[in-house]
Design a protein around this motif. Sequence first.
Motif, PDB file in Angstrom:
ATOM      1  N   HIS A   1       0.793  -1.222   0.000  1.00  0.00           N
ATOM      2  CA  HIS A   1       0.000   0.000   0.000  1.00  0.00           C
ATOM      3  C   HIS A   1       0.829   1.279   0.000  1.00  0.00           C
ATOM      4  CE1 HIS A   1      -3.761  -2.128   0.627  1.00  0.00           C
ATOM      5  NE2 HIS A   1      -3.223  -2.793   1.636  1.00  0.00           N
ATOM      6  N   GLY A   2       2.132   1.172   0.199  1.00  0.00           N
ATOM      7  CA  GLY A   2       2.951   2.361   0.367  1.00  0.00           C
ATOM      8  C   GLY A   2       3.141   2.668   1.846  1.00  0.00           C
ATOM      9  N   ARG A   3       3.921   3.715   2.135  1.00  0.00           N
ATOM     10  CA  ARG A   3       4.246   4.044   3.529  1.00  0.00           C
ATOM     11  C   ARG A   3       4.101   5.535   3.797  1.00  0.00           C
ATOM     12  NH1 ARG A   3       9.636   0.112   4.153  1.00  0.00           N
ATOM     13  NH2 ARG A   3       8.519  -1.837   3.651  1.00  0.00           N
ATOM     14  N   ARG A   4       2.955   6.070   3.422  1.00  0.00           N
ATOM     15  CA  ARG A   4       2.684   7.483   3.683  1.00  0.00           C
ATOM     16  C   ARG A   4       2.153   7.654   5.098  1.00  0.00           C
ATOM     17  NH1 ARG A   4       2.277  11.497  -0.166  1.00  0.00           N
ATOM     18  NH2 ARG A   4       1.975  12.784   1.685  1.00  0.00           N
ATOM     19  N   TYR A   5       3.050   7.736   6.040  1.00  0.00           N
ATOM     20  CA  TYR A   5       2.672   7.880   7.443  1.00  0.00           C
ATOM     21  C   TYR A   5       1.885   9.167   7.698  1.00  0.00           C
ATOM     22  CZ  TYR A   5       5.547   3.940   8.935  1.00  0.00           C
ATOM     23  OH  TYR A   5       6.056   2.688   9.119  1.00  0.00           O
ATOM     24  N   ASP A   6       2.184  10.211   6.932  1.00  0.00           N
ATOM     25  CA  ASP A   6       1.564  11.509   7.190  1.00  0.00           C
ATOM     26  C   ASP A   6       0.133  11.600   6.673  1.00  0.00           C
ATOM     27  OD1 ASP A   6       2.584  11.295   4.593  1.00  0.00           O
ATOM     28  OD2 ASP A   6       2.887  13.455   4.387  1.00  0.00           O
ATOM     29  N   THR A   7      -0.271  10.709   5.768  1.00  0.00           N
ATOM     30  CA  THR A   7      -1.616  10.803   5.185  1.00  0.00           C
ATOM     31  C   THR A   7      -2.470   9.555   5.372  1.00  0.00           C
ATOM     32  OG1 THR A   7      -0.795  10.026   3.027  1.00  0.00           O
ATOM     33  CG2 THR A   7      -0.837  12.417   3.411  1.00  0.00           C
ATOM     34  N   TRP A   8      -1.894   8.473   5.888  1.00  0.00           N
ATOM     35  CA  TRP A   8      -2.588   7.190   5.944  1.00  0.00           C
ATOM     36  C   TRP A   8      -3.888   7.270   6.747  1.00  0.00           C
ATOM     37  CZ3 TRP A   8      -2.645   3.277   2.935  1.00  0.00           C
ATOM     38  CH2 TRP A   8      -3.087   2.020   3.350  1.00  0.00           C
ATOM     39  N   PHE A   9      -3.838   7.926   7.889  1.00  0.00           N
ATOM     40  CA  PHE A   9      -5.027   8.067   8.729  1.00  0.00           C
ATOM     41  C   PHE A   9      -5.515   9.514   8.811  1.00  0.00           C
ATOM     42  CE2 PHE A   9      -3.440   4.101  11.004  1.00  0.00           C
ATOM     43  CZ  PHE A   9      -4.412   3.285  10.443  1.00  0.00           C
ATOM     44  N   SER A  10      -5.103  10.348   7.884  1.00  0.00           N
ATOM     45  CA  SER A  10      -5.437  11.764   7.946  1.00  0.00           C
ATOM     46  C   SER A  10      -6.916  12.013   7.639  1.00  0.00           C
ATOM     47  CB  SER A  10      -4.575  12.540   6.946  1.00  0.00           C
ATOM     48  OG  SER A  10      -4.946  13.901   6.928  1.00  0.00           O
TER      49      SER A  10
ATOM     50  N   ASP B   1      -7.784  15.270   7.199  1.00  0.00           N
ATOM     51  CA  ASP B   1      -7.696  16.617   6.648  1.00  0.00           C
ATOM     52  C   ASP B   1      -8.307  16.640   5.254  1.00  0.00           C
ATOM     53  OD1 ASP B   1      -7.056  19.125   5.742  1.00  0.00           O
ATOM     54  OD2 ASP B   1      -4.960  19.054   6.361  1.00  0.00           O
ATOM     55  N   GLU B   2      -9.436  17.315   5.112  1.00  0.00           N
ATOM     56  CA  GLU B   2     -10.130  17.369   3.835  1.00  0.00           C
ATOM     57  C   GLU B   2      -9.344  18.139   2.779  1.00  0.00           C
ATOM     58  OE1 GLU B   2     -14.026  18.883   4.480  1.00  0.00           O
ATOM     59  OE2 GLU B   2     -14.675  17.166   5.708  1.00  0.00           O
TER      60      GLU B   2
ATOM     61  N   HIS C   1      -5.742  10.898  -3.128  1.00  0.00           N
ATOM     62  CA  HIS C   1      -4.672  10.117  -3.760  1.00  0.00           C
ATOM     63  C   HIS C   1      -3.352  10.202  -2.999  1.00  0.00           C
ATOM     64  CE1 HIS C   1      -4.097  14.081  -6.010  1.00  0.00           C
ATOM     65  NE2 HIS C   1      -2.941  13.909  -5.377  1.00  0.00           N
ATOM     66  N   GLU C   2      -3.199  11.223  -2.141  1.00  0.00           N
ATOM     67  CA  GLU C   2      -1.947  11.354  -1.409  1.00  0.00           C
ATOM     68  C   GLU C   2      -1.701  10.181  -0.464  1.00  0.00           C
ATOM     69  OE1 GLU C   2       0.696  13.364  -1.570  1.00  0.00           O
ATOM     70  OE2 GLU C   2      -0.225  14.170  -3.375  1.00  0.00           O
ATOM     71  N   ARG C   3      -2.756   9.486  -0.091  1.00  0.00           N
ATOM     72  CA  ARG C   3      -2.594   8.315   0.763  1.00  0.00           C
ATOM     73  C   ARG C   3      -1.752   7.240   0.073  1.00  0.00           C
ATOM     74  NH1 ARG C   3      -7.195   4.229   3.034  1.00  0.00           N
ATOM     75  NH2 ARG C   3      -6.243   3.786   5.048  1.00  0.00           N
ATOM     76  N   TYR C   4      -1.797   7.235  -1.251  1.00  0.00           N
ATOM     77  CA  TYR C   4      -1.091   6.208  -2.026  1.00  0.00           C
ATOM     78  C   TYR C   4       0.029   6.788  -2.876  1.00  0.00           C
ATOM     79  CZ  TYR C   4      -5.310   3.790  -0.611  1.00  0.00           C
ATOM     80  OH  TYR C   4      -6.335   3.257   0.134  1.00  0.00           O
ATOM     81  N   ASN C   5       0.443   7.996  -2.546  1.00  0.00           N
ATOM     82  CA  ASN C   5       1.511   8.657  -3.284  1.00  0.00           C
ATOM     83  C   ASN C   5       2.850   8.288  -2.651  1.00  0.00           C
ATOM     84  OD1 ASN C   5       3.107  10.288  -4.841  1.00  0.00           O
ATOM     85  ND2 ASN C   5       2.337  12.227  -4.017  1.00  0.00           N
ATOM     86  N   TYR C   6       3.341   7.123  -3.014  1.00  0.00           N
ATOM     87  CA  TYR C   6       4.580   6.626  -2.406  1.00  0.00           C
ATOM     88  C   TYR C   6       5.289   5.700  -3.387  1.00  0.00           C
ATOM     89  CZ  TYR C   6       7.845   4.876   1.086  1.00  0.00           C
ATOM     90  OH  TYR C   6       8.993   4.568   1.774  1.00  0.00           O
TER      91      TYR C   6
END
Length: 340
Positions: A228-237, A239-240, A245-250
Amino acid sequence: MTRRKTRTAAPSNQENPSSSSGAGHPAAATNILRVGPAGWSYPDWAGYVYPSRRAKGFHEATYLAEYFDTVEINTSFYQPLHPEHAAQWIERVAANPRFVFTAKLWQRFTHDVRSKTSAASAAADEREVRAGFDVLRSANKLGAVLLQFPFSFHRTEETVAYLSSLLKRFADYPLVVEVRHGTWDSPGTLELLHGSGVSFCNIDQPIIGRSLGPSAEATSGVGYVRLHGRRYDTWFSDDEAIPAHERYNYLYNAEELAPWATRIRKVTERARETFVITNNHFQGKAVVNALQLISILKGSKVKVPEPLRRHFPQLEEIADSPPTEPMLFPIGRGGRDEKK
């Protein structure tokens, strides 16, 4: 997951290794391995994965089938797969006889577990789901059905009972269960799946709190891995202002892929057929990493889409042919993806 002796299904000797193409078949393996991305209909793939200008009759599935032996159908998660669409997609990938789809189960069965529906309504939902899946299965193009549960789906007596009933309900399909919360990291989880003839989905996700960690389990004849990628900053965000797509931008780098290549080899040793799906889809990064994994596991170079290699120069190292056009000003060096 916690290290333990894993129960596995005995590999079938009836599978022919040569039935898998170079895209997804490791040189020394005896069982089938298929690697591909999750989904294909992403607007941001234009000019990255797909040509900016598409020829008449262009279809994304046909294009991807030139490079991969599998793609995970994503739309079936949001609504049941229409039988006519399934039939069309089978035709679209016909040029690659080795190609097999996997598909997500409708989220009504995995994300609405506490909703109260009548027996008649539940039966109607099931019929809708089966209508599309059965078209793929009848054509021998359904490799697995993924039951993707959210992080909020914790292991309790209630959820174990629900999962057990769901596995029985769809037992005639090759099922795969993806859970994300650490409460499922237990021998009982693997015993339930093994006893039901169901596959455990090994995942890579940001490890936050009680997130389930990496594993190399095989509980049935089908092995399954999802990255799934490792976007720690957006995975559980919540923030609208942050695009979904940033959740998977990795983009995984070589050092991050290496341990997963080792795990995948372990899974393929225990399963008859293994699927590896890359879900870090933004701007084609899932395609980049899927091609890199194929190259690592096969030990040779691979065919690379021309648009993608212009954005990701690191693909030149694994490309089996030179670019069709000189790359005077390659894009991507020094950018965010190079640092991951």
